[in-house]
Design a protein around this motif. Sequence first.
Motif, PDB file in Angstrom:
ATOM      1  N   ARG A 191       0.833  -1.205   0.000  1.00 23.21           N
ATOM      2  CA  ARG A 191       0.000   0.000   0.000  1.00 23.21           C
ATOM      3  C   ARG A 191       0.868   1.256   0.000  1.00 23.21           C
ATOM      4  N   ASP A 192       1.947   1.232   0.767  1.00 19.69           N
ATOM      5  CA  ASP A 192       2.843   2.386   0.800  1.00 19.69           C
ATOM      6  C   ASP A 192       3.572   2.552  -0.528  1.00 19.69           C
ATOM      7  N   ALA A 193       4.047   1.438  -1.101  1.00 20.77           N
ATOM      8  CA  ALA A 193       4.788   1.515  -2.365  1.00 20.77           C
ATOM      9  C   ALA A 193       3.917   2.011  -3.511  1.00 20.77           C
ATOM     10  N   ALA A 194       2.627   1.670  -3.473  1.00 18.98           N
ATOM     11  CA  ALA A 194       1.713   2.055  -4.553  1.00 18.98           C
ATOM     12  C   ALA A 194       1.041   3.403  -4.305  1.00 18.98           C
ATOM     13  N   GLY A 195       1.201   3.941  -3.107  1.00 17.83           N
ATOM     14  CA  GLY A 195       0.482   5.169  -2.778  1.00 17.83           C
ATOM     15  C   GLY A 195      -1.021   4.954  -2.776  1.00 17.83           C
ATOM     16  N   ARG A 197      -4.925   4.026  -1.367  1.00 22.82           N
ATOM     17  CA  ARG A 197      -5.823   4.397  -0.273  1.00 22.82           C
ATOM     18  C   ARG A 197      -6.248   3.140   0.490  1.00 22.82           C
ATOM     19  N   PRO A 198      -6.747   3.295   1.706  1.00 23.01           N
ATOM     20  CA  PRO A 198      -7.082   2.122   2.528  1.00 23.01           C
ATOM     21  C   PRO A 198      -8.064   1.157   1.864  1.00 23.01           C
ATOM     22  N   GLY A 199      -9.004   1.645   1.085  1.00 20.29           N
ATOM     23  CA  GLY A 199     -10.013   0.742   0.516  1.00 20.29           C
ATOM     24  C   GLY A 199      -9.672   0.176  -0.848  1.00 20.29           C
ATOM     25  N   ASP A 200      -8.520   0.521  -1.417  1.00 17.61           N
ATOM     26  CA  ASP A 200      -8.166   0.059  -2.759  1.00 17.61           C
ATOM     27  C   ASP A 200      -7.891  -1.438  -2.786  1.00 17.61           C
ATOM     28  N   ARG A 201      -8.412  -2.102  -3.820  1.00 20.51           N
ATOM     29  CA  ARG A 201      -8.050  -3.498  -4.090  1.00 20.51           C
ATOM     30  C   ARG A 201      -6.873  -3.474  -5.062  1.00 20.51           C
ATOM     31  N   ILE A 202      -5.713  -3.843  -4.576  1.00 19.58           N
ATOM     32  CA  ILE A 202      -4.501  -3.721  -5.375  1.00 19.58           C
ATOM     33  C   ILE A 202      -4.243  -5.027  -6.125  1.00 19.58           C
ATOM     34  N   VAL A 203      -4.048  -4.906  -7.430  1.00 25.63           N
ATOM     35  CA  VAL A 203      -3.775  -6.047  -8.290  1.00 25.63           C
ATOM     36  C   VAL A 203      -2.350  -5.908  -8.820  1.00 25.63           C
ATOM     37  N   GLY A 226     -12.421   0.665 -12.795  1.00 27.64           N
ATOM     38  CA  GLY A 226     -12.775   1.518 -11.663  1.00 27.64           C
ATOM     39  C   GLY A 226     -12.869   0.785 -10.344  1.00 27.64           C
ATOM     40  N   ARG A 227     -12.571  -0.529 -10.362  1.00 26.02           N
ATOM     41  CA  ARG A 227     -12.730  -1.320  -9.141  1.00 26.02           C
ATOM     42  C   ARG A 227     -11.404  -1.816  -8.567  1.00 26.02           C
ATOM     43  N   TYR A 228     -10.321  -1.675  -9.331  1.00 27.29           N
ATOM     44  CA  TYR A 228      -9.042  -2.223  -8.898  1.00 27.29           C
ATOM     45  C   TYR A 228      -7.919  -1.239  -9.225  1.00 27.29           C
ATOM     46  N   LEU A 229      -6.880  -1.297  -8.407  1.00 27.14           N
ATOM     47  CA  LEU A 229      -5.703  -0.464  -8.633  1.00 27.14           C
ATOM     48  C   LEU A 229      -4.564  -1.362  -9.110  1.00 27.14           C
ATOM     49  N   PRO A 230      -4.182  -1.289 -10.391  1.00 26.63           N
ATOM     50  CA  PRO A 230      -3.079  -2.120 -10.872  1.00 26.63           C
ATOM     51  C   PRO A 230      -1.724  -1.541 -10.486  1.00 26.63           C
ATOM     52  N   MET A 255       9.172  -9.298  -2.222  1.00 29.58           N
ATOM     53  CA  MET A 255       7.950  -9.780  -2.853  1.00 29.58           C
ATOM     54  C   MET A 255       6.979 -10.452  -1.877  1.00 29.58           C
ATOM     55  N   PRO A 256       7.430 -11.205  -0.864  1.00 34.11           N
ATOM     56  CA  PRO A 256       6.446 -11.769   0.077  1.00 34.11           C
ATOM     57  C   PRO A 256       5.603 -10.683   0.742  1.00 34.11           C
ATOM     58  N   ALA A 257       6.236  -9.573   1.136  1.00 32.91           N
ATOM     59  CA  ALA A 257       5.491  -8.488   1.779  1.00 32.91           C
ATOM     60  C   ALA A 257       4.542  -7.816   0.791  1.00 32.91           C
ATOM     61  N   LEU A 258       4.967  -7.671  -0.462  1.00 31.11           N
ATOM     62  CA  LEU A 258       4.094  -7.054  -1.458  1.00 31.11           C
ATOM     63  C   LEU A 258       2.894  -7.951  -1.752  1.00 31.11           C
ATOM     64  N   MET A 259       3.148  -9.241  -1.901  1.00 33.01           N
ATOM     65  CA  MET A 259       2.045 -10.161  -2.190  1.00 33.01           C
ATOM     66  C   MET A 259       1.053 -10.232  -1.039  1.00 33.01           C
ATOM     67  N   ALA A 260       1.541  -9.999   0.176  1.00 36.17           N
ATOM     68  CA  ALA A 260       0.647 -10.043   1.332  1.00 36.17           C
ATOM     69  C   ALA A 260      -0.432  -8.968   1.252  1.00 36.17           C
ATOM     70  N   GLY A 261      -0.180  -7.892   0.521  1.00 35.33           N
ATOM     71  CA  GLY A 261      -1.158  -6.819   0.439  1.00 35.33           C
ATOM     72  C   GLY A 261      -1.969  -6.803  -0.837  1.00 35.33           C
TER      73      GLY A 261
END
Length: 354
Positions: A191-195, A197-203, A226-230, A255-261
């Motif tokens: 979430r920090d690396a991508a900037g 928001r708390p509710g974003d579904r990150i793909v 409009g539903r996911y943040l790539p 990558m383990p920490a990134l995949m966790a989010g």
Amino acid sequence: MGKRLLILTAGMGAGHDAVAAELARRMARQDVETNVLDVLDLIPIGLGHGLRRMYGGMVRSAPWLYEGIYRAFFVSRRPPPASPLTALIASRLDARIRELPPDAVVSTFHVAAQAAGRLRDAGRLTVPSIVLVTDFAVHRMWLHAGNDRFLCPDERSARTVMERTGRPATRHAPVVGPAFRRRRGAGGALRDAAGARPGDRIVLVSAGAWGVGRVVETARRVAASGRYLPVVLCGRNERLRERVHGPALGWRDDMPALMAGAYALIDNAAGLTCREAFACGLPVISYRPIPGHGRDGAEAMARAGLSRYARTPGELVEALDGLRDDAARRAGVRRTAALFDAVPAERVIRAALG
């Protein structure tokens, strides 16, 4: 005297090297002396480096050419032809083995398997030769019957290998780093690396170590829903990173920490990144895979129920939407988690070492 293991790899991308390195780490914990050798380094006057660059250039700029080569030489039920390149690598590998004789050899790349099988068949290699297949779709270049045993990603591929080589073949648990099996935390690193928001579904959108494939367009399609943040994983391709309109990351060691989010992984190579996602319990969707082994691997994973293979932009968004069903998501995670219930590769190799 302790046992000595020679692990053969090739720096084609990062997956084969990562598997070799993790296997070496596991064997070292069992007091086995391990040596890792890139077979491309055995080719004289820098030709191995040239082959690596040529392959990367084809996949990046002329995928149709690699597709043609793959279909002509890799996909056939006939035994693979004896090539001058394999003969050269085998000859120089023979010299290396005589300098520092191992008690067993493990190949994590198909050309290495050809060279080791050739030496074993000719009686030049007198210790067990094991092939650890790193592709979900097993093409014929993996299948030299001179090798003693094959470790395969699933039962289907193991049956294929046994039928075509007459050698023992069994499935093994994916060889991934232990950090991927310990998925913890709320995913704050991603979430920090991508900037985000708390509710974003990150793909996560993976382009592999070399940053190849049509991932810019893939990210654009995902964002348009409009539903996911790539977030595009560009590997070592800084030019690709500059082309992405949105969050993009270069080569990462976390990558383990990134995949966790992440909510899901969109992949185009069907390689080690998919296995790492499976270990994390992260759903995988294959989309616009690279030609040859990438496309065949995506189809093989989908047939096994390990991932979805989206063939159109609509199917891609539909697959992402389907993961919002908690029951379906949990069922998929159970299927991929079962891969790790198989026998660990290092146990089979340790037995071969005696």
